[in-house]
Design a protein around this motif. Structure first.
Motif, mmCIF file in Angstrom:
data_model
loop_
_atom_site.group_PDB
_atom_site.id
_atom_site.type_symbol
_atom_site.label_atom_id
_atom_site.label_comp_id
_atom_site.label_asym_id
_atom_site.label_seq_id
_atom_site.Cartn_x
_atom_site.Cartn_y
_atom_site.Cartn_z
ATOM 1 N N GLN A 50 99.974 5.168 46.653
ATOM 2 C CA GLN A 50 99.664 4.762 45.308
ATOM 3 C C GLN A 50 98.182 5.484 44.826
ATOM 4 O OE1 GLN A 50 100.523 0.757 45.143
ATOM 5 N NE2 GLN A 50 102.586 1.190 45.219
ATOM 6 N N VAL A 51 97.324 5.248 45.720
ATOM 7 C CA VAL A 51 96.044 5.628 45.332
ATOM 8 C C VAL A 51 95.863 7.153 44.985
ATOM 9 C CG1 VAL A 51 93.494 5.766 46.212
ATOM 10 C CG2 VAL A 51 94.813 3.716 46.255
ATOM 11 N N GLN A 52 96.327 7.871 45.902
ATOM 12 C CA GLN A 52 96.616 9.315 45.833
ATOM 13 C C GLN A 52 97.023 9.609 44.553
ATOM 14 O OE1 GLN A 52 97.621 10.589 49.674
ATOM 15 N NE2 GLN A 52 95.859 11.145 50.296
ATOM 16 N N ALA A 53 98.230 9.079 44.278
ATOM 17 C CA ALA A 53 99.116 9.375 43.029
ATOM 18 C C ALA A 53 98.145 9.443 41.731
ATOM 19 C CB ALA A 53 100.310 8.852 42.923
ATOM 20 N N HIS A 54 97.354 8.087 41.787
ATOM 21 C CA HIS A 54 96.690 7.922 40.501
ATOM 22 C C HIS A 54 95.481 8.669 40.696
ATOM 23 C CE1 HIS A 54 93.631 4.875 38.659
ATOM 24 N NE2 HIS A 54 94.624 4.983 38.045
ATOM 25 N N ALA A 55 95.229 9.480 41.729
ATOM 26 C CA ALA A 55 93.951 10.292 41.689
ATOM 27 C C ALA A 55 94.165 11.531 40.484
ATOM 28 C CB ALA A 55 93.771 10.964 43.160
ATOM 29 N N ALA A 56 95.391 11.659 40.443
ATOM 30 C CA ALA A 56 95.804 12.894 39.565
ATOM 31 C C ALA A 56 95.353 12.457 38.103
ATOM 32 C CB ALA A 56 97.354 13.002 39.340
ATOM 33 N N SER A 57 95.290 11.126 37.864
ATOM 34 C CA SER A 57 94.750 11.003 36.336
ATOM 35 C C SER A 57 93.342 10.719 36.383
ATOM 36 C CB SER A 57 95.598 9.796 35.924
ATOM 37 O OG SER A 57 95.490 8.522 36.840
ATOM 38 N N GLU A 58 92.641 10.740 37.343
ATOM 39 C CA GLU A 58 91.130 10.700 37.368
ATOM 40 C C GLU A 58 90.488 11.925 37.522
ATOM 41 O OE1 GLU A 58 89.635 7.609 37.275
ATOM 42 O OE2 GLU A 58 91.400 6.277 37.910
ATOM 43 N N THR A 59 89.171 11.621 37.146
ATOM 44 C CA THR A 59 88.163 12.852 36.870
ATOM 45 C C THR A 59 86.853 12.539 37.724
ATOM 46 O OG1 THR A 59 87.341 12.362 34.987
ATOM 47 C CG2 THR A 59 89.078 13.811 34.793
ATOM 48 N N GLY A 60 86.341 13.678 38.087
ATOM 49 C CA GLY A 60 85.170 13.491 38.907
ATOM 50 C C GLY A 60 85.051 12.471 40.124
ATOM 51 N N TRP A 61 84.057 11.925 40.320
ATOM 52 C CA TRP A 61 83.843 11.123 41.404
ATOM 53 C C TRP A 61 85.172 10.051 41.873
ATOM 54 C CZ3 TRP A 61 82.577 10.152 46.182
ATOM 55 C CH2 TRP A 61 82.486 8.779 46.808
ATOM 56 N N ASN A 62 85.799 9.458 40.673
ATOM 57 C CA ASN A 62 86.828 8.916 40.867
ATOM 58 C C ASN A 62 87.918 9.548 41.345
ATOM 59 O OD1 ASN A 62 85.646 6.569 40.180
ATOM 60 N ND2 ASN A 62 86.122 6.708 37.685
ATOM 61 N N ILE A 64 87.926 12.328 43.472
ATOM 62 C CA ILE A 64 87.329 12.448 44.957
ATOM 63 C C ILE A 64 87.597 11.088 45.611
ATOM 64 C CG2 ILE A 64 85.467 12.967 46.327
ATOM 65 C CD1 ILE A 64 84.488 14.667 44.169
ATOM 66 N N ARG A 65 87.155 9.944 45.265
ATOM 67 C CA ARG A 65 87.343 8.696 45.656
ATOM 68 C C ARG A 65 88.754 8.401 46.071
ATOM 69 N NH1 ARG A 65 86.664 4.172 41.654
ATOM 70 N NH2 ARG A 65 88.883 4.943 41.363
ATOM 71 N N ASP A 66 89.526 8.455 44.930
ATOM 72 C CA ASP A 66 91.143 8.184 45.148
ATOM 73 C C ASP A 66 91.752 9.135 46.179
ATOM 74 O OD1 ASP A 66 90.501 5.972 43.377
ATOM 75 O OD2 ASP A 66 91.677 6.696 41.958
ATOM 76 N N LYS A 67 91.434 10.432 46.034
ATOM 77 C CA LYS A 67 92.267 11.506 46.619
ATOM 78 C C LYS A 67 91.653 11.322 48.236
ATOM 79 C CE LYS A 67 95.125 14.891 46.696
ATOM 80 N NZ LYS A 67 96.686 14.628 46.448
ATOM 81 N N PHE A 68 90.406 11.192 48.538
ATOM 82 C CA PHE A 68 90.150 11.616 49.820
ATOM 83 C C PHE A 68 89.363 10.308 50.531
ATOM 84 C CE2 PHE A 68 89.747 15.794 47.727
ATOM 85 C CZ PHE A 68 90.733 16.358 48.177
ATOM 86 N N VAL A 69 88.260 9.710 49.779
ATOM 87 C CA VAL A 69 87.491 8.950 50.554
ATOM 88 C C VAL A 69 88.319 7.488 50.924
ATOM 89 C CG1 VAL A 69 85.482 7.272 50.169
ATOM 90 C CG2 VAL A 69 85.543 9.632 49.404
ATOM 91 N N LEU A 70 89.041 6.996 49.776
ATOM 92 C CA LEU A 70 89.619 5.655 50.183
ATOM 93 C C LEU A 70 90.790 5.793 51.248
ATOM 94 C CD1 LEU A 70 89.786 3.858 46.906
ATOM 95 C CD2 LEU A 70 88.571 3.292 48.863
ATOM 96 N N PRO A 71 91.655 7.096 51.231
ATOM 97 C CA PRO A 71 92.516 7.514 52.458
ATOM 98 C C PRO A 71 91.994 7.365 53.647
ATOM 99 C CG PRO A 71 93.135 8.467 50.363
ATOM 100 C CD PRO A 71 91.766 7.886 49.938
ATOM 101 N N LEU A 72 90.879 8.338 53.809
ATOM 102 C CA LEU A 72 90.134 8.526 55.079
ATOM 103 C C LEU A 72 89.792 7.150 55.498
ATOM 104 C CD1 LEU A 72 88.394 11.864 54.446
ATOM 105 C CD2 LEU A 72 90.178 11.193 56.006
ATOM 106 N N LEU A 73 88.989 6.306 54.655
ATOM 107 C CA LEU A 73 88.370 5.025 55.120
ATOM 108 C C LEU A 73 89.472 4.070 55.490
ATOM 109 C CD1 LEU A 73 85.971 3.275 55.264
ATOM 110 C CD2 LEU A 73 86.197 2.498 52.862
ATOM 111 N N ILE A 74 90.643 4.005 54.922
ATOM 112 C CA ILE A 74 91.593 3.329 55.198
ATOM 113 C C ILE A 74 92.354 3.587 56.546
ATOM 114 C CG2 ILE A 74 93.996 2.154 54.688
ATOM 115 C CD1 ILE A 74 92.887 2.496 51.788
ATOM 116 N N ASN A 75 92.805 5.042 56.585
ATOM 117 C CA ASN A 75 93.425 5.454 58.132
ATOM 118 C C ASN A 75 92.222 5.533 59.185
ATOM 119 O OD1 ASN A 75 95.807 6.024 56.733
ATOM 120 N ND2 ASN A 75 95.050 7.816 56.029
ATOM 121 N N GLY A 76 91.008 5.417 58.727
ATOM 122 C CA GLY A 76 90.039 5.545 59.997
ATOM 123 C C GLY A 76 89.882 4.069 60.289
ATOM 124 N N THR A 77 90.039 3.072 59.398
ATOM 125 C CA THR A 77 89.860 1.662 59.872
ATOM 126 C C THR A 77 91.075 1.347 60.846
ATOM 127 O OG1 THR A 77 88.494 1.228 58.168
ATOM 128 C CG2 THR A 77 89.617 -0.628 59.162
#
Length: 98
Positions: A50-62, A64-77
């Protein structure tokens, strides 16, 4: 000495408390490793999707955060939790699974 004290002492003598505690710990670790992680992974997968799907409607840091940072953080945890649980399993318990 009261009857209760005699009964309690007899029960403690009959049970080796350290074996009961170790057995309970191993059972909890086993349950967390199987059912607990399965449930956690399914929730995390749905959230990441859901976060990665939401990333399509975001721009800039948001984006990047939704497409890469949060998924990596969650999967890493989740990976770290699985790693710790696998290291917490006793060698005897690992041998029973094989």
């Amino acid at each position: 000495m009261s009857k209760w004290t005699e009964v309690r002492d007899g029960m403690l003598a009959a049970l080796d408390a350290s074996d009961v505690v170790e057995s309970a710990k191993q059972q909890i670790i086993e349950s967390l490793s199987t059912e607990g992680m399965t449930a956690l992974e399914s929730v995390a997968d749905k959230f990441v999707t859901q976060v990665q799907a939401h990333a399509a409607s975001e721009t800039g840091w948001n984006a990047i955060r939704d497409k890469f940072v949060l998924p990596l953080l969650i999967n890493g945890t989740i990976w770290a939790i699985k790693f710790v649980l696998s290291k917490s399993t006793s060698n005897e318990q690992k041998m029973h699974r094989v």
